[in-house]
Scaffold this motif. Structure first.
Motif, mmCIF file in Angstrom:
data_model
loop_
_atom_site.group_PDB
_atom_site.id
_atom_site.type_symbol
_atom_site.label_atom_id
_atom_site.label_comp_id
_atom_site.label_asym_id
_atom_site.label_seq_id
_atom_site.Cartn_x
_atom_site.Cartn_y
_atom_site.Cartn_z
ATOM 1 N N ASP A 164 -28.990 5.963 -2.189
ATOM 2 C CA ASP A 164 -28.434 5.140 -3.270
ATOM 3 C C ASP A 164 -26.973 4.814 -2.960
ATOM 4 N N ALA A 165 -26.754 3.765 -2.172
ATOM 5 C CA ALA A 165 -25.398 3.387 -1.795
ATOM 6 C C ALA A 165 -24.691 2.705 -2.957
ATOM 7 N N LYS B 141 -22.528 7.044 -6.067
ATOM 8 C CA LYS B 141 -23.828 6.387 -5.891
ATOM 9 C C LYS B 141 -23.865 5.097 -6.705
ATOM 10 N N ARG C 44 -25.543 11.804 -1.628
ATOM 11 C CA ARG C 44 -25.694 10.386 -1.955
ATOM 12 C C ARG C 44 -27.110 9.900 -1.745
#
Length: 629
Positions: A628-629, A572, A625
């Protein structure tokens, strides 16, 4: 686990009694040895007789390590470990009762016999001391636990030397009685603490004892050489003892000739080194983020040499002053530099040795660990003897000053460290990756300790965001991981050496290189069959838009051949940090838009490899995830 503190172990029964046993044992050994020296002064023996004792005592104490370490390793392997610790601490009570008789009768022969028996007791305790830690600690606690043990040992040795040396000074004619009571009381305290240690199963209860000391010594030494990384970690620990022995044995002369002081200044210098070692040992867990981070070993080695070099240049000759106490020394020009050097040498010594102990524990099978540590004790004792001989040779034959000996030690340390790292490049590889990851990112991990198995085979699946993904995951997973990665990433200059040394497995699509792809699947299956962790990025390529791409069927082929547990992981915060495809190639060469970015690695509970597929694993990683990349 971001709030974990290694000192929390001191509040837990699984660790605290063992910590007390080893600390009290080290304290008592040094109280006893220094009290003997105090008795010699009390009796008014000649300088020549004291010199004879100074040469005899270390040899008498260390002889049992040569004779009985192999036997001790077998006992530590075969017996339940808590029972063995109780036996050895009970032996200590008997031995110190004999020592008390020697003090009361003022008999040096009796005291020397007791000193030999003390060495024997330490020999029996040695293999269980470090082999017990992997049984009572989790893998992510090994570095912190070893750091506490090293800190406790360093400070106990220092405290024991001070306390033992003061007994006859403070007690005067009552010194023999006080020394007798002290060593027995400490032995009893250690035995009481030993009885509070929880039961720890034997490593190899069915082991047949080989009573022949020579053949078994050779056998355990061969056992310690089976794995290259373990073999060189053992060599590194023995070198630590060599450096420490040379340094501490020269401090009395250095304090008198080069610092202008006496015994008080010698104790002060020893205290600086010991406090530095304890501090460095404790720092290891913080710097390693609770993994067995052998990347700290090169940092420790070259830091030791840097401060040894500076110690030579700080005071190359004798001083006109004499009889200085600590306050008088600190008022002298250049004294602060020497204080910093001694602290620095100790600090980097701690950074050097603690990860080596943790590596030996994490890479050695539990059924062989006690015998490997027995081999370590044999080799350590040999290096201690070599250190004593080196000190005598350089001063008696070559007529070197103490600073010159420190300079030679700094050079030798660089050469030995370079030799170890050239044979096992994993140390330098881990150092480079440790520097890169911690320089660029601020890492947080969630669920890693709970869900990545402590031992046994498992497949880890994770989303693929940047060229740094493998290094980041290696920094947060306590166990060594075999990464499967696209061969073009594997072949990136500089990174290629890191990935190859870490035994990463390059893979290509069948259109690009069908043979390479087949070799990769065979290597994955072999690694899982050996009980290793394997990590794959099922998307097959870096994300181009920050989203998670469809997981390919390769993961299903792996599980069809070897249905092991699968641990889903998610990275993340990496998309906008550095080296993702959000930037152009030219853009990745500039300072990242989020230098020292906060990133996170999250793990979910393992799933059964026989009851999952690529789509189900992709859904789990997506859920982990989130947005939240």
């Amino acid at each position: 686990m971001a709030g974990h503190n290694q000192f929390a172990l001191l509040g837990q029964r699984r660790f605290l009694p063992f910590f007390v046993v080893q600390a009290v044992g080290a304290f008592n050994d040094n109280v006893y040895r220094q009290a003997i020296i105090g008795l010699l002064f009390f009796l008014g023996v000649s300088t020549r007789e004291r010199s004879i004792y100074a040469m005899l005592a270390p040899a008498i104490f260390i002889l049992p390590y040569f004779l009985f370490s192999a036997l001790a390793g077998q006992f530590a392997e075969k017996l339940e470990k808590q029972r063995l610790i109780v036996i050895t601490t009970t032996m200590e009570i008997v031995i110190m009762s004999l020592a008390a008789l020697g003090f009361l009768t003022q008999s040096m022969p009796v005291l020397l016999v007791a000193l030999f028996c003390t060495g024997l007791q330490s020999t029996l305790f040695g293999p269980v001391k470090y082999s017990v830690l992997p049984s009572i600690l989790k893998p992510e606690e090994l570095t912190g636990g070893n750091g506490l043990v090293e800190m406790g040992t360093s400070l106990s040795i220092l405290g024991g030397m001070i306390a033992g040396g003061m007994i006859f000074t403070l007690a005067g004619s009552h010194g023999p009685v006080v020394a007798s009571v002290a060593v027995i009381a400490l032995a009893v305290a250690g035995n009481i603490a030993a009885r509070l240690i929880p039961k720890v199963d034997a490593g190899a209860p069915g082991l047949k004892i080989n009573w022949h000391p020579l053949s078994e010594s050779l056998a355990v030494l061969r056992m310690a050489r089976k794995q290259k990384a373990v073999r060189n970690a053992v060599l590194g620990v023995s070198w630590f003892w060599f450096v420490g022995t040379v340094l501490t044995s020269q401090l009395p002369a250095y304090a008198e000739i080069n610092l202008g002081g006496g015994s008080t200044l010698y104790i002060f210098a020893l205290a600086l080194f010991s406090v530095g070692t304890g501090t460095g040992s404790l720092l290891c867990e913080k710097l390693s983020a609770r993994t067995v981070e052998i990347g700290l070993v090169p940092l420790g080695a070259f830091g030791m040499s840097a401060f040894l070099f500076d110690l030579y240049f700080a005071r190359t000759g004798t001083v006109a002053a004499s009889g200085l106490d600590v306050a008088g020394f600190l008022r002298q020009p250049g004294s602060v530099r020497i204080v910093i050097d001694l602290l620095g040498i100790g600090l980097f010594t701690g950074l050097f040795v603690v990860p080596l102990f943790a590596l030996i524990q994490s890479r050695t099978p539990k059924s062989e660990m006690s015998r490997v540590f027995a081999a370590l004790n044999i080799q350590n004792s040999g290096f201690i003897v070599l250190a004593a001989m080196a000190g005598l040779l350089t001063q008696s034959v070559l007529d070197w000053s103490v600073p010159q000996l420190f300079l030679a030690l700094a050079i030798a340390n660089v050469l030995v460290a370079g030799y170890i790292f050239s044979i096992v490049p994993e140390f330098l590889m881990r150092f480079l990756s440790w520097v890169m990851v911690r320089a660029l990112y601020r890492l947080r991990r969630t669920g890693i300790e709970e869900h990545v198995p402590d031992e046994g085979a498992a497949l880890i699946v994770c989303n693929h965001v940047s060229y740094m993904d493998a290094l980041i995951l290696a920094a947060v997973i306590p166990r060594p991981v075999r990464f499967v990665m696209y061969y073009r990433i594997f072949n990136i200059p500089v990174m290629r050496w890191i990935f190859r040394t870490a035994k990463a497995i390059p893979i290509a699509s069948p259109k690009e290189d069908a043979e390479l792809m087949q070799r990769a699947f065979d290597a994955i299956d072999a690694a899982l069959a050996e009980g290793e962790l394997v990590c794959i990025f099922p998307e097959g390529a870096l994300t181009r838009d920050g989203d998670i791409a469809r997981f390919r069927s390769g993961v299903e082929k792996i599980l069809a051949r070897r249905p092991v547990p699968v641990v889903p992981l998610a990275l993340k915060g990496m998309w906008s940090s550095m080296w993702s495809r959000r930037d152009t190639r030219l853009g990745r060469m500039r300072v990242p838009r989020r230098f020292r970015a906060h990133i996170e690695v999250v793990a979910a509970p393992a799933v059964d490899g026989t009851a999952t597929d690529a789509a189900a694993l992709e859904a789990r990683v997506r859920a982990l995830r989130g947005d939240d990349a």
